[in-house]
Motif scaffolding. Structure first.
Motif, PDB file in Angstrom:
ATOM      1  N   GLN A   1      -0.155  -2.328   1.547  1.00 17.21           N
ATOM      2  CA  GLN A   1       0.581  -1.556   2.535  1.00 17.21           C
ATOM      3  C   GLN A   1       1.875  -0.984   1.952  1.00 17.21           C
ATOM      4  OE1 GLN A   1      -0.545  -0.759   5.409  1.00 17.21           O
ATOM      5  NE2 GLN A   1       1.275   0.320   6.167  1.00 17.21           N
ATOM      6  N   THR A   2       2.548  -1.782   1.121  1.00 12.36           N
ATOM      7  CA  THR A   2       3.769  -1.290   0.476  1.00 12.36           C
ATOM      8  C   THR A   2       3.477  -0.126  -0.454  1.00 12.36           C
ATOM      9  OG1 THR A   2       4.727  -3.512   0.584  1.00 12.36           O
ATOM     10  CG2 THR A   2       5.734  -1.957  -0.947  1.00 12.36           C
ATOM     11  N   TYR A   3       2.352  -0.220  -1.169  1.00  8.09           N
ATOM     12  CA  TYR A   3       1.969   0.886  -2.053  1.00  8.09           C
ATOM     13  C   TYR A   3       1.688   2.158  -1.259  1.00  8.09           C
ATOM     14  CZ  TYR A   3      -1.041   3.789  -4.914  1.00  8.09           C
ATOM     15  OH  TYR A   3      -1.600   4.861  -5.556  1.00  8.09           O
ATOM     16  N   ARG A   4       1.004   2.018  -0.134  1.00  8.69           N
ATOM     17  CA  ARG A   4       0.708   3.190   0.674  1.00  8.69           C
ATOM     18  C   ARG A   4       1.987   3.828   1.210  1.00  8.69           C
ATOM     19  NH1 ARG A   4      -4.409   0.850   4.267  1.00  8.69           N
ATOM     20  NH2 ARG A   4      -5.948   0.814   2.563  1.00  8.69           N
ATOM     21  N   VAL A   5       2.886   2.987   1.697  1.00  9.14           N
ATOM     22  CA  VAL A   5       4.160   3.518   2.201  1.00  9.14           C
ATOM     23  C   VAL A   5       4.955   4.186   1.078  1.00  9.14           C
ATOM     24  CG1 VAL A   5       6.364   2.907   3.247  1.00  9.14           C
ATOM     25  CG2 VAL A   5       4.265   1.857   4.087  1.00  9.14           C
ATOM     26  N   SER A   6       4.970   3.558  -0.103  1.00 12.58           N
ATOM     27  CA  SER A   6       5.689   4.140  -1.240  1.00 12.58           C
ATOM     28  C   SER A   6       5.071   5.469  -1.657  1.00 12.58           C
ATOM     29  CB  SER A   6       5.670   3.157  -2.415  1.00 12.58           C
ATOM     30  OG  SER A   6       6.296   3.713  -3.541  1.00 12.58           O
ATOM     31  N   LYS A   7       3.752   5.545  -1.603  1.00 10.51           N
ATOM     32  CA  LYS A   7       3.083   6.807  -1.955  1.00 10.51           C
ATOM     33  C   LYS A   7       3.445   7.907  -0.973  1.00 10.51           C
ATOM     34  CE  LYS A   7      -1.520   8.767  -2.740  1.00 10.51           C
ATOM     35  NZ  LYS A   7      -2.978   8.496  -2.735  1.00 10.51           N
ATOM     36  N   VAL A   8       3.434   7.562   0.314  1.00 14.85           N
ATOM     37  CA  VAL A   8       3.793   8.557   1.328  1.00 14.85           C
ATOM     38  C   VAL A   8       5.240   9.007   1.153  1.00 14.85           C
ATOM     39  CG1 VAL A   8       4.121   8.915   3.800  1.00 14.85           C
ATOM     40  CG2 VAL A   8       2.070   7.757   2.978  1.00 14.85           C
ATOM     41  N   ARG A   9       6.134   8.063   0.908  1.00 17.47           N
ATOM     42  CA  ARG A   9       7.540   8.406   0.723  1.00 17.47           C
ATOM     43  C   ARG A   9       7.742   9.302  -0.496  1.00 17.47           C
ATOM     44  NH1 ARG A   9      10.375   2.735   0.536  1.00 17.47           N
ATOM     45  NH2 ARG A   9      12.197   4.019   0.087  1.00 17.47           N
ATOM     46  N   THR A  10       7.019   9.013  -1.577  1.00 16.82           N
ATOM     47  CA  THR A  10       7.133   9.850  -2.773  1.00 16.82           C
ATOM     48  C   THR A  10       6.632  11.264  -2.507  1.00 16.82           C
ATOM     49  OG1 THR A  10       6.826   7.890  -4.163  1.00 16.82           O
ATOM     50  CG2 THR A  10       6.527  10.033  -5.202  1.00 16.82           C
ATOM     51  N   LEU A  11       5.499  11.382  -1.807  1.00 20.35           N
ATOM     52  CA  LEU A  11       4.973  12.711  -1.485  1.00 20.35           C
ATOM     53  C   LEU A  11       5.943  13.474  -0.587  1.00 20.35           C
ATOM     54  CD1 LEU A  11       1.202  11.880  -0.857  1.00 20.35           C
ATOM     55  CD2 LEU A  11       2.207  13.012  -2.839  1.00 20.35           C
ATOM     56  N   ILE A  12       6.516  12.781   0.387  1.00 26.44           N
ATOM     57  CA  ILE A  12       7.484  13.437   1.273  1.00 26.44           C
ATOM     58  C   ILE A  12       8.699  13.898   0.481  1.00 26.44           C
ATOM     59  CG2 ILE A  12       9.064  13.040   3.202  1.00 26.44           C
ATOM     60  CD1 ILE A  12       6.990  11.169   4.382  1.00 26.44           C
ATOM     61  N   SER A  13       9.166  13.062  -0.446  1.00 22.37           N
ATOM     62  CA  SER A  13      10.343  13.418  -1.238  1.00 22.37           C
ATOM     63  C   SER A  13      10.078  14.633  -2.119  1.00 22.37           C
ATOM     64  CB  SER A  13      10.765  12.224  -2.100  1.00 22.37           C
ATOM     65  OG  SER A  13      11.054  11.097  -1.309  1.00 22.37           O
ATOM     66  N   VAL A  14       8.945  14.630  -2.804  1.00 21.74           N
ATOM     67  CA  VAL A  14       8.623  15.762  -3.685  1.00 21.74           C
ATOM     68  C   VAL A  14       8.471  17.040  -2.866  1.00 21.74           C
ATOM     69  CG1 VAL A  14       6.889  16.687  -5.255  1.00 21.74           C
ATOM     70  CG2 VAL A  14       7.562  14.296  -5.434  1.00 21.74           C
ATOM     71  N   ARG A  15       7.777  16.936  -1.744  1.00 20.57           N
ATOM     72  CA  ARG A  15       7.592  18.118  -0.898  1.00 20.57           C
ATOM     73  C   ARG A  15       8.916  18.625  -0.354  1.00 20.57           C
ATOM     74  NH1 ARG A  15       4.255  17.095   4.412  1.00 20.57           N
ATOM     75  NH2 ARG A  15       6.174  15.927   4.804  1.00 20.57           N
TER      76      ARG A  15
END
Length: 485
Positions: free
Chosen positions: A231-245
């Motif tokens: 779950q932490t990995y999924r949240v981190s992935k979403v946060r990274t995608l949001i940041s890059v976008r």
């Protein structure tokens, strides 16, 4: 009016895109449910309500191959749409929990046909309807779980359990656990939220490395640690995608606005660009030069050209005295003088035209850059949660570096911007900015800026090292001091 209409159209497009994004889970579930209904219709119409199989009917081999191809296509649709449903729903719960709740609360029932595109459930009925759809899809997938189809059935038990929990909580009037701490106002800054808490806010009495080690040991001993890691990995992935976008949006939107206004709206073929160009045309010589520095620069350029011409004529006149008589020398000198005057007039017009273009470009740069600044401010004000996500990701990246890497970045930053050789860079930067906006270069202002601004930057940086970095990573501060010495 034109600018207002452009911003209104852009705002409407962003609102429609946001609405489409918020409706992605419901849309994906409806498409998967429709595909399951199509499979059920084929079973009822051609296979007597039984599973689509060769021994379930009296169809020929070609007819069965036709229905088998449809079955494969519908199963593939179910698999893709359920994956889209699961991922988009988890993403929305992380990025837009308040907007999702607000979007659900305004829905009303217009018809009772489950699976119809016209059905819009209320916030109380939506979990129950979605649960029924998921159960129906599971029953269809269960029939073909053992069939060799090159497609694997997608299990929806976790999603069904989630909707069952939402249904139970909606009946009892309770709040889901993941929304208890959600802020009431979606525009409220999330600086206090636990989802994206900044690492700089976690400083305490003990060094962060010790606390991190203890937390890791506690997590490793927890029997549910594997689920939490995923779950932490999924949240981190979403946060990274949001940041890059968001970073790309923050860079591209102002840049595109600046270039669009500069090269499209303010061209000489449109009224705004024509009006600005007319203000600095050669027909009004007193407005050609935007400031006195441009006038001095034009005079120096014309003087250098005149001196070069007179030097060339002096050489030619000296050579003519050796080859021609005095009368012929005087006549040729008069001719060359007339030629020089004509060349000076042409050069003066050319210089004035060049500075007219520079003055026009400076005003257009002002307008384009102000429009870009407004676009930048609008993106920031309308993306407060994205700003918090980017801040948390940057904090994690910055504080996650090794001690030597942190010290290297600190020394590089301080030497470039506040080092002993940085005044030359600031001076070049100020000159380019003044030329870009058509402002006169002031040596006093440049020296005053160079004497104060780098000092302020250095003070802020030292305060950050003392206030935050010294608590979070004392070893990095020690490494920085050793490398700096």
């Amino acid at each position: 009016m034109m600018r207002t209409s452009i911003f209104a159209a852009l705002k409407g497009s962003l609102r429609r895109a946001e609405q489409w994004y918020l409706q992605t889970p419901d849309r994906a579930l409806d498409l998967a449910y429709d595909a399951a209904l199509n499979i059920k219709a084929i079973e009822d119409e051609h296979f007597g309500g039984k599973k689509i199989a060769r021994d379930a009917g009296t169809l020929s081999a070609s007819a069965f191959a036709y229905f088998e191809a449809d079955l494969r296509r519908h199963l593939r649709t179910i698999r893709m749409r359920l994956t889209e449903f699961r991922r988009s729903r988890s993403t929305l719960n992380v990025t837009n929990p308040n907007k999702v709740a607000a979007g659900r609360s305004v829905r009303t029932i217009e018809t009772t046909a489950i699976g119809s595109d016209r059905f819009v459930p209320t916030v109380r009925d939506q979990p129950a309807i979605a649960l029924e759809k998921l159960k129906f899809i599971d029953s269809i997938l269960a029939r073909y779980a053992e069939q060799n189809l090159t497609l694997e059935a997608v299990s929806t038990s976790m999603i069904s359990q989630s909707y069952e929990e939402e249904k139970r909580l909606s009946k009892t009037g309770q709040t889901p656990p993941d929304k208890k701490n959600a802020p009431a106002n979606p525009n409220t800054s999330a600086t206090g939220s636990e989802d994206f808490e900044s690492i700089t806010d976690k400083t305490g009495l003990l060094p962060r490395s010790i606390l991190t080690t203890l937390s890791r040991l506690k997590r490793d001993l927890d029997p549910n640690s594997e689920t939490e890691v995923v779950q932490t990995y999924r949240v981190s992935k979403v946060r990274t995608l949001i940041s890059v976008r968001f970073i790309l949006t923050l860079i591209l939107v102002p840049l595109l606005v600046q270039q669009g206004v500069r090269n499209l709206v303010l061209t000489n073929s449109l009224p705004p660009g024509q009006w600005i160009s007319q203000q600095f045309s050669l027909e009004t010589p007193e407005r050609v030069f935007l400031n006195s520095e441009m006038t001095e620069e034009a005079l120096h350029e014309l003087q250098r050209f005149e001196e070069r011409l007179r030097f060339e004529n002096l050489i030619k006149e000296t050579l003519d005295q050796r080859e021609f008589s005095p009368a012929e020398v005087e006549e040729r000198a008069i001719q060359r003088s007339e030629v020089v005057e004509a060349q000076l007039k042409e050069k003066a017009i050319e210089v004035a035209a060049n500075f007219s273009v520079q003055s026009t470009d400076a005003i257009k740069n002002w307008v384009a850059d102000i429009a870009a600044a407004i676009a930048f401010a609008l993106v920031l004000t309308n993306s407060k949660r994205e700003v918090e996500v980017v801040k948390s990701v940057i904090d994690e990246v910055a504080y996650g570096l090794s001690d030597s890497a942190k010290a290297f970045v600190i020394i590089l930053f301080t030497d470039v911007f506040v080092g002993f050789h940085s005044p030359h860079g600031w001076e070049v930067l100020l000159d380019n900015v003044a030329r870009h906006f058509g402002l006169p270069t002031s040596r006093d202002f440049s020296f005053l800026f160079i004497a104060t601004f780098p000092v302020i930057l250095d003070t802020i940086f030292k305060y950050w090292i003392f206030r935050y970095l010294n608590r979070v990573s004392p070893s990095a501060v020690a490494t920085y001091r050793e490398m700096n010495e």
